[in-house]
Scaffold this motif. Structure first.
Motif, PDB file in Angstrom:
ATOM      1  N   THR A  47      -8.562   5.721   9.569  1.00  0.00           N
ATOM      2  CA  THR A  47      -8.393   5.094  10.878  1.00  0.00           C
ATOM      3  C   THR A  47      -7.213   5.729  11.603  1.00  0.00           C
ATOM      4  OG1 THR A  47      -9.207   2.997  10.003  1.00  0.00           O
ATOM      5  CG2 THR A  47      -8.005   2.898  12.072  1.00  0.00           C
ATOM      6  N   THR A  48      -7.429   6.081  12.872  1.00  0.00           N
ATOM      7  CA  THR A  48      -6.364   6.568  13.738  1.00  0.00           C
ATOM      8  C   THR A  48      -6.214   5.564  14.873  1.00  0.00           C
ATOM      9  OG1 THR A  48      -6.849   8.884  13.244  1.00  0.00           O
ATOM     10  CG2 THR A  48      -5.617   8.439  15.265  1.00  0.00           C
ATOM     11  N   GLU A  49      -4.999   5.070  15.069  1.00  0.00           N
ATOM     12  CA  GLU A  49      -4.723   4.157  16.177  1.00  0.00           C
ATOM     13  C   GLU A  49      -3.807   4.867  17.166  1.00  0.00           C
ATOM     14  OE1 GLU A  49      -5.052  -0.208  14.158  1.00  0.00           O
ATOM     15  OE2 GLU A  49      -3.104   0.790  14.047  1.00  0.00           O
ATOM     16  N   GLN A  50      -4.142   4.749  18.451  1.00  0.00           N
ATOM     17  CA  GLN A  50      -3.353   5.368  19.515  1.00  0.00           C
ATOM     18  C   GLN A  50      -2.553   4.273  20.220  1.00  0.00           C
ATOM     19  OE1 GLN A  50      -5.715   6.852  22.715  1.00  0.00           O
ATOM     20  NE2 GLN A  50      -3.990   7.796  23.773  1.00  0.00           N
ATOM     21  N   PHE A  51      -1.225   4.487  20.331  1.00  0.00           N
ATOM     22  CA  PHE A  51      -0.332   3.529  20.989  1.00  0.00           C
ATOM     23  C   PHE A  51       0.321   4.194  22.188  1.00  0.00           C
ATOM     24  CE2 PHE A  51      -0.425   2.344  16.534  1.00  0.00           C
ATOM     25  CZ  PHE A  51      -0.600   0.969  16.585  1.00  0.00           C
ATOM     26  N   SER A  52       0.633   3.389  23.211  1.00  0.00           N
ATOM     27  CA  SER A  52       1.434   3.907  24.332  1.00  0.00           C
ATOM     28  C   SER A  52       2.759   3.167  24.341  1.00  0.00           C
ATOM     29  CB  SER A  52       0.715   3.697  25.667  1.00  0.00           C
ATOM     30  OG  SER A  52       0.708   2.330  26.011  1.00  0.00           O
ATOM     31  N   VAL A  53       3.797   3.881  24.778  1.00  0.00           N
ATOM     32  CA  VAL A  53       5.133   3.301  24.907  1.00  0.00           C
ATOM     33  C   VAL A  53       5.623   3.650  26.301  1.00  0.00           C
ATOM     34  CG1 VAL A  53       7.479   3.275  24.008  1.00  0.00           C
ATOM     35  CG2 VAL A  53       5.569   3.611  22.452  1.00  0.00           C
ATOM     36  N   ASN A  54       5.881   2.616  27.103  1.00  0.00           N
ATOM     37  CA  ASN A  54       6.410   2.820  28.454  1.00  0.00           C
ATOM     38  C   ASN A  54       7.825   2.274  28.485  1.00  0.00           C
ATOM     39  OD1 ASN A  54       4.148   4.034  29.558  1.00  0.00           O
ATOM     40  ND2 ASN A  54       3.161   2.064  29.894  1.00  0.00           N
ATOM     41  N   GLY A  55       8.806   3.116  28.331  1.00  0.00           N
ATOM     42  CA  GLY A  55      10.197   2.691  28.318  1.00  0.00           C
ATOM     43  C   GLY A  55      10.702   2.551  26.897  1.00  0.00           C
ATOM     44  N   LEU A  56      12.001   2.522  26.749  1.00  0.00           N
ATOM     45  CA  LEU A  56      12.608   2.487  25.420  1.00  0.00           C
ATOM     46  C   LEU A  56      12.604   1.098  24.799  1.00  0.00           C
ATOM     47  CD1 LEU A  56      15.634   4.838  26.096  1.00  0.00           C
ATOM     48  CD2 LEU A  56      13.523   5.368  24.878  1.00  0.00           C
ATOM     49  N   THR A  57      12.507   0.037  25.595  1.00  0.00           N
ATOM     50  CA  THR A  57      12.617  -1.320  25.060  1.00  0.00           C
ATOM     51  C   THR A  57      11.266  -2.001  24.861  1.00  0.00           C
ATOM     52  OG1 THR A  57      12.873  -2.231  27.277  1.00  0.00           O
ATOM     53  CG2 THR A  57      14.894  -1.644  26.070  1.00  0.00           C
ATOM     54  N   GLN A  58      10.197  -1.420  25.301  1.00  0.00           N
ATOM     55  CA  GLN A  58       8.892  -2.068  25.188  1.00  0.00           C
ATOM     56  C   GLN A  58       8.277  -1.878  23.812  1.00  0.00           C
ATOM     57  OE1 GLN A  58       6.189  -0.912  28.229  1.00  0.00           O
ATOM     58  NE2 GLN A  58       7.080  -2.293  29.735  1.00  0.00           N
ATOM     59  N   VAL A  59       7.494  -2.870  23.417  1.00  0.00           N
ATOM     60  CA  VAL A  59       6.743  -2.818  22.166  1.00  0.00           C
ATOM     61  C   VAL A  59       5.537  -1.903  22.380  1.00  0.00           C
ATOM     62  CG1 VAL A  59       5.410  -4.200  20.532  1.00  0.00           C
ATOM     63  CG2 VAL A  59       7.477  -5.143  21.568  1.00  0.00           C
ATOM     64  N   PRO A  60       5.233  -1.014  21.437  1.00  0.00           N
ATOM     65  CA  PRO A  60       4.061  -0.139  21.592  1.00  0.00           C
ATOM     66  C   PRO A  60       2.782  -0.954  21.790  1.00  0.00           C
ATOM     67  CG  PRO A  60       5.404   0.575  19.749  1.00  0.00           C
ATOM     68  CD  PRO A  60       5.953  -0.741  20.196  1.00  0.00           C
ATOM     69  N   LYS A  61       1.914  -0.483  22.673  1.00  0.00           N
ATOM     70  CA  LYS A  61       0.668  -1.177  23.005  1.00  0.00           C
ATOM     71  C   LYS A  61      -0.510  -0.360  22.455  1.00  0.00           C
ATOM     72  CE  LYS A  61      -2.146  -2.388  26.967  1.00  0.00           C
ATOM     73  NZ  LYS A  61      -2.301  -2.218  28.416  1.00  0.00           N
ATOM     74  N   LEU A  62      -1.395  -1.044  21.694  1.00  0.00           N
ATOM     75  CA  LEU A  62      -2.577  -0.376  21.136  1.00  0.00           C
ATOM     76  C   LEU A  62      -3.532  -0.021  22.264  1.00  0.00           C
ATOM     77  CD1 LEU A  62      -4.184   0.523  18.610  1.00  0.00           C
ATOM     78  CD2 LEU A  62      -5.180  -1.767  18.553  1.00  0.00           C
ATOM     79  N   ILE A  63      -3.886   1.259  22.355  1.00  0.00           N
ATOM     80  CA  ILE A  63      -4.762   1.744  23.410  1.00  0.00           C
ATOM     81  C   ILE A  63      -6.181   1.984  22.896  1.00  0.00           C
ATOM     82  CG2 ILE A  63      -5.166   3.651  25.028  1.00  0.00           C
ATOM     83  CD1 ILE A  63      -2.798   1.950  25.765  1.00  0.00           C
ATOM     84  N   ASP A  64      -6.292   2.647  21.741  1.00  0.00           N
ATOM     85  CA  ASP A  64      -7.614   3.042  21.237  1.00  0.00           C
ATOM     86  C   ASP A  64      -7.571   3.160  19.723  1.00  0.00           C
ATOM     87  OD1 ASP A  64     -10.270   3.747  21.480  1.00  0.00           O
ATOM     88  OD2 ASP A  64      -9.892   5.367  22.899  1.00  0.00           O
ATOM     89  N   THR A  65      -8.721   2.977  19.099  1.00  0.00           N
ATOM     90  CA  THR A  65      -8.865   3.114  17.650  1.00  0.00           C
ATOM     91  C   THR A  65     -10.025   4.046  17.359  1.00  0.00           C
ATOM     92  OG1 THR A  65      -8.022   0.883  17.292  1.00  0.00           O
ATOM     93  CG2 THR A  65      -9.246   1.864  15.496  1.00  0.00           C
ATOM     94  N   PHE A  66      -9.820   4.927  16.412  1.00  0.00           N
ATOM     95  CA  PHE A  66     -10.843   5.889  16.005  1.00  0.00           C
ATOM     96  C   PHE A  66     -10.992   5.754  14.497  1.00  0.00           C
ATOM     97  CE2 PHE A  66     -11.823  10.767  16.019  1.00  0.00           C
ATOM     98  CZ  PHE A  66     -13.060  10.519  15.480  1.00  0.00           C
ATOM     99  N   GLN A  67     -12.179   5.323  14.047  1.00  0.00           N
ATOM    100  CA  GLN A  67     -12.370   5.117  12.617  1.00  0.00           C
ATOM    101  C   GLN A  67     -13.536   5.957  12.109  1.00  0.00           C
ATOM    102  OE1 GLN A  67     -12.604   1.071  11.334  1.00  0.00           O
ATOM    103  NE2 GLN A  67     -12.671   1.630   9.198  1.00  0.00           N
ATOM    104  N   MET A  68     -13.306   6.594  10.947  1.00  0.00           N
ATOM    105  CA  MET A  68     -14.340   7.358  10.245  1.00  0.00           C
ATOM    106  C   MET A  68     -14.576   6.698   8.897  1.00  0.00           C
ATOM    107  SD  MET A  68     -12.797  11.230  10.508  1.00  0.00           S
ATOM    108  CE  MET A  68     -14.094  11.958   9.555  1.00  0.00           C
TER     109      MET A  68
END
Length: 144
Positions: A47-68
Motif C-alpha cells: 500500500t502506498t498512501e499519498q499525503f499533502s502538507v500545507n505549511g509547517l504546523t498542519q497535520v498531513p492530509k491523506l490525498i490518495d491510496t494505491f494498493q496492490m
C-alpha cells in the motif's frame, strides 16, 4: 513546506508456502548442519498512501491510496542446525531468505501544484523479499 507531498509505503506478507530440499552434514551422531533450497509462493499486499502538507504546523492530509495485491512465485534459500534429542525427536533452528518475482502496477493519482489541481500516472514496481527464522520440533516416523 507549502504544497509538499509525502508518500508512505507498507508491505504486508499475508501467507507463504514453500517446498524445500534439505541437505546436511552430520557433525556428530546427534548434530547436523544443513542447507535448504526450494520454490515458494507468497500472497502479499503493498500500500502506498499519498499525503499533502500545507505549511509547517498542519497535520498531513491523506490525498490518495494505491494498493496492490499479488500472489508471486519465488525462491527460498537457507541454512540450519538440527540436534537429535531422542531417537525420534529433533530440535532445529533455521534461517531462510526469500526473493520473489516483481509486480508492476499503475494508477492515476491527483495532486495540487501551484494552486491548480493536476493528475498523473503513478507507476510502482514491488519486488518482495523477506526472511524467516524458525524453531522446529520434529518427530520422525516410518511408514513401513
Amino acid at each position: 513546506i507549502w504544497g509538499a507531498y509525502h508518500f508512505s509505503h507498507q508491505f504486508r506478507l499475508k501467507s507463504y508456502t514453500d517446498v524445500f530440499v534439505k541437505h546436511g552434514y552430520r557433525l556428530t551422531p546427534r548434530m547436523m548442519i544443513y542447507g535448504v533450497v526450494g520454490p515458494s509462493i507468497a500472497n502479499w499486499s503493498h500500500t502506498t498512501e499519498q499525503f499533502s502538507v500545507n505549511g509547517l504546523t498542519q497535520v498531513p492530509k491523506l490525498i490518495d491510496t494505491f494498493q496492490m495485491e499479488a500472489k508471486t512465485v519465488g525462491l527460498g534459500v537457507g541454512c540450519g542446525f538440527e540436534y537429535l534429542i531422542r531417537d525420534r525427536y529433533a530440535l532445529s533452528f533455521e534461517y531462510t531468505s526469500y526473493s520473489h518475482r516483481s509486480k508492476t502496477a499503475s494508477q492515476l493519482i491527483s495532486y495540487r501544484d501551484v494552486g491548480r489541481d493536476r493528475s498523473g500516472n503513478l507507476v510502482k514496481t514491488v519486488k518482495p523479499s523477506y526472511s524467516t527464522f524458525s524453531v522446529r520440533l520434529t518427530y520422525f516416523f516410518s511408514l513401513f
